[in-house]
Design an enzyme around this catalytic site. Structure first.
Site, PDB file in Angstrom:
ATOM      1  N   LYS A  13       0.846  -1.197   0.000  1.00  0.00           N
ATOM      2  CA  LYS A  13       0.000   0.000   0.000  1.00  0.00           C
ATOM      3  C   LYS A  13       0.882   1.248   0.000  1.00  0.00           C
ATOM      4  O   LYS A  13       0.659   2.192  -0.767  1.00  0.00           O
ATOM      5  CB  LYS A  13      -0.928   0.001   1.224  1.00  0.00           C
ATOM      6  CG  LYS A  13      -2.066  -1.015   1.089  1.00  0.00           C
ATOM      7  CD  LYS A  13      -2.820  -1.266   2.390  1.00  0.00           C
ATOM      8  CE  LYS A  13      -3.814  -2.416   2.210  1.00  0.00           C
ATOM      9  NZ  LYS A  13      -4.435  -2.877   3.444  1.00  0.00           N
ATOM     10  N   GLN A  15      -4.510  -1.870   9.946  1.00  0.00           N
ATOM     11  CA  GLN A  15      -4.364  -3.156   9.253  1.00  0.00           C
ATOM     12  C   GLN A  15      -4.942  -4.283  10.115  1.00  0.00           C
ATOM     13  O   GLN A  15      -4.606  -4.415  11.289  1.00  0.00           O
ATOM     14  CB  GLN A  15      -2.877  -3.406   8.933  1.00  0.00           C
ATOM     15  CG  GLN A  15      -2.622  -4.658   8.128  1.00  0.00           C
ATOM     16  CD  GLN A  15      -3.274  -4.631   6.737  1.00  0.00           C
ATOM     17  OE1 GLN A  15      -3.198  -3.647   6.025  1.00  0.00           O
ATOM     18  NE2 GLN A  15      -3.926  -5.715   6.367  1.00  0.00           N
ATOM     19  N   ASP A  24     -10.679   3.223   4.965  1.00  0.00           N
ATOM     20  CA  ASP A  24     -10.926   1.798   4.736  1.00  0.00           C
ATOM     21  C   ASP A  24     -12.430   1.512   4.797  1.00  0.00           C
ATOM     22  O   ASP A  24     -12.854   0.389   4.530  1.00  0.00           O
ATOM     23  CB  ASP A  24     -10.185   0.972   5.802  1.00  0.00           C
ATOM     24  CG  ASP A  24      -9.431  -0.200   5.190  1.00  0.00           C
ATOM     25  OD1 ASP A  24      -9.439  -0.322   3.951  1.00  0.00           O
ATOM     26  OD2 ASP A  24      -8.862  -0.991   5.954  1.00  0.00           O
TER      27      ASP A  24
END
Ligand code: NAD
Length: 295
Positions: free
Chosen positions: A53, A97, A120
């Site tokens: 990413k 994450q 996200d």
């Protein structure tokens, strides 16, 4: 029938090309879209995801920083860390994450990310907006699936779609998006899951199948109808002694088996996965625009 391979890279290049125009405009106003990625513990797969990413961000002249916290980080310390990032104007987006170490409750922690930095799309507020048909941040994988359908002009209007999997990350948001009164929505959506009595019955009747399960090669040619479109979200490792690593990555759909019967399919790897990172970039650019109140 020739089965079209829906390559994620082609869609990703188009999205990135459009984004780069916006990123240049933002740079003229001294705004560089910036992401703070938090990783708790040292899960190698998570580290790999986060570094890929970060690479994608730097390629498009965006900024990202990875914050690695020890695996024994307490709930209080993690929340404090997130709250500081919420208040830090340097970062437009925050990514936590997953998975988190077992002692940390993911839902509880995700709720502490400021919704306007939740790139996200996992905060309940952003998931609620999707349910209401007014998406703000769409979680990156479902968003990537929609972009693939759009790019390859796979019409969803009035189509029967079967989504296999009901996670908050993929299954539920994609099912909700596809059933809304949107372009690349307006489908009649059925969600299948572990308690579905006869998965076959549903998949055999589907015009479009979205598989987000995590079971290698669950879907084969006997389970699809002629001409079905397939978006395979699954990422599964299976043993393969012919590979140096000793394994290979496959989807939830038996790719070789459905070739010739499906109209189109996303490969694994090379399909949806590429788009997940791209849509994280897109969401971070969107967050930067909103926070800088420009364009
Ligand atoms: P999850 O484990 O949270 O959810 C899996 C879902 O599949 C569950 O809702 C479960 O009910 C359903 N399921 C499991 N076995 C089933 C079966 N035999 N029949 C019918 N339904 C069944 O997983 P997730 O986070 O939604 O991820 C799903 C898959 O997608 C995984 O392989 C994951 O690695 C992959 N994934 C890929 C990307 C990407 O970027 N391509 C992103 C996220 C997840």
């Amino acid at each position: 029938m020739d089965t079209k391979i829906l390559k994620g890279i082609d869609v990703s290049l188009k999205v990135k090309k459009d984004l780069s125009v916006i990123i240049k405009k933002l740079a003229l106003k001294d705004v560089i879209p910036s992401l703070a990625a938090i990783i708790v513990g040292d899960d190698p797969a998570s580290k790999l995801y986060v570094s890929s990413k970060a690479k994608a961000f730097s390629k498009l002249s965006c900024h990202s920083e990875v914050f690695s916290l020890p695996s024994d980080t307490t709930k209080q310390n993690l929340i404090k860390f997130i709250e500081d990032l919420n208040d830090n104007p340097k970062f437009h987006g925050i990514l936590l994450q997953l998975p988190l170490p077992k002692h940390l409750n993911e839902k509880e922690i995700l709720k502490t990310i400021a919704p306007n930095k939740d790139v996200d799309g996992l905060h309940p507020e952003n998931q609620g907006y999707i349910m209401q048909g007014d998406p703000q941040f769409i979680s990156c994988t479902p968003y990537g699936c929609i972009k693939i359908l759009e790019y390859y002009n796979i019409n969803t209007n009035g189509k029967d779609v079967v989504v296999i999997g009901r996670s908050n990350l993929v299954g539920k948001p994609i099912a909700s998006l596809l059933s809304q009164n949107f372009n690349y929505g307006n489908a009649t959506v059925t969600i299948c899951h572990t308690k579905t009595k006869d998965l076959n019955f549903y998949t055999r009747n589907a015009d479009i199948i979205i598989a987000a399960v995590g079971v290698p090669n669950l879907i084969n040619k006997n389970m699809i109808k002629n001409g079905a479109h397939i978006i395979d979200v699954g990422i599964n490792r299976i043993d393969d002694n012919t590979k140096d690593k000793g394994y290979k990555v496959v989807g939830d759909v038996d790719f070789d088996d459905v070739l010739g019967k499906a109209s189109s399919i996303t490969p694994v790897p090379g399909g949806v996965g590429v788009m997940t990172v791209t849509m994280l970039l897109s969401n971070t650019v969107q967050a930067a625009i909103k926070q800088a109140k420009i364009i």
